[in-house]
Design a protein around this motif. Structure first.
Motif, PDB file in Angstrom:
ATOM      1  N   ARG A  71       0.823  -1.216   0.000  1.00 57.02           N
ATOM      2  CA  ARG A  71       0.000   0.000   0.000  1.00 57.02           C
ATOM      3  C   ARG A  71       0.852   1.259   0.000  1.00 57.02           C
ATOM      4  N   ASN A  82      -4.443   0.982   8.820  1.00 58.58           N
ATOM      5  CA  ASN A  82      -4.830   1.319   7.456  1.00 58.58           C
ATOM      6  C   ASN A  82      -4.226   0.388   6.410  1.00 58.58           C
ATOM      7  N   THR A 122      -9.554   4.103   5.766  1.00 57.15           N
ATOM      8  CA  THR A 122      -9.452   3.847   4.327  1.00 57.15           C
ATOM      9  C   THR A 122     -10.829   3.787   3.683  1.00 57.15           C
TER      10      THR A 122
END
Length: 229
Positions: A71, A82, A122
């Motif tokens: 990510r 997250n 998110t």
């Protein structure tokens, strides 16, 4: 968003997913994670690069079905909460997601009003909770996924697993997603080059394609056209 990879087959998923994450390292990222499935979901996440997160990602990760993600923060700051994979409230659904869910605020408000609790900032987490809603309504895992996908707006490629089904479900809209047909199973990735060490046999998912994979079979269904391929 950066990269996703998934595996379902006869081998243990963890080493394949770890290698897949390594193959994705040419893309810049700030966190990563893995979910595997045997009798339940096992999840490990870490902030930072793979070479500094091996201990975190080498926890108990059982099963021959799994998904993984690198990510780069877009929605929400850099932290373990997250990082992907994300799950629903009951830990019955795990997802990894590339892209942007444009209507995530609207969906999140609706889901909170239905009692869902969110643990990240998110946009991706709404996907798992939408699928949970379908499961709670008595739908099959595949049907719950398709119902959820129909409600998403934006561009995305995503993978989903659940203890409720020995299947891996993939979906793409406007972002790349490829299925590699390997000897021991099926491997999904957001970048075809990630799969070359396992197989040259690949299927490029088309826009709005839903792929449902088990150990030996891959079925494609187009969410808009409603036709099997």
């Amino acid at each position: 968003m950066v990269g996703i990879i998934g595996y379902i087959g006869k081998e243990e998923a963890k080493p394949i997913l770890l290698q897949g994450l390594k193959n994705l390292e040419s893309m810049d990222y700030d966190s990563l994670g893995i979910a595997t499935l045997s009798d339940r979901l096992f999840i490990a996440k870490s902030v930072g690069k793979l070479d500094g997160a091996v201990d975190d990602l080498s926890k108990e990760l059982e099963g021959n079905i799994g998904i993984a993600h690198t990510r780069r923060a877009t929605h929400g700051h850099i932290c373990v909460a997250n990082a992907h994979p994300h799950t629903d409230c009951k830990n019955k659904v795990a997802i990894v997601h590339n892209g942007v869910i444009e209507n995530h605020c609207e969906l999140k408000e609706e889901l909170i009003s239905r009692g869902h609790i969110f643990t990240s900032s998110t946009d991706s987490e709404v996907i798992a909770n939408l699928i949970e809603e379908g499961l709670k309504a008595g739908h099959s895992f595949i049907a719950a996924c398709m119902d959820a996908f129909k409600r998403l707006q934006g561009c995305y490629a995503l993978l989903v697993i659940s203890p409720d089904a020995r299947r891996l479900v993939a979906f793409r809209k406007d972002l790349p997603l490829v299925a590699g047909l390997a000897e021991g199973g099926i491997i999904f990735a957001s970048d075809a080059s990630v799969l070359l060490q396992w197989t040259p046999k690949m299927i490029y998912l088309q826009n709005n394609d839903v792929a449902v994979a088990c150990k030996k079979e891959l079925m494609l269904h187009n969410l808009i056209e409603g036709e099997d391929e």
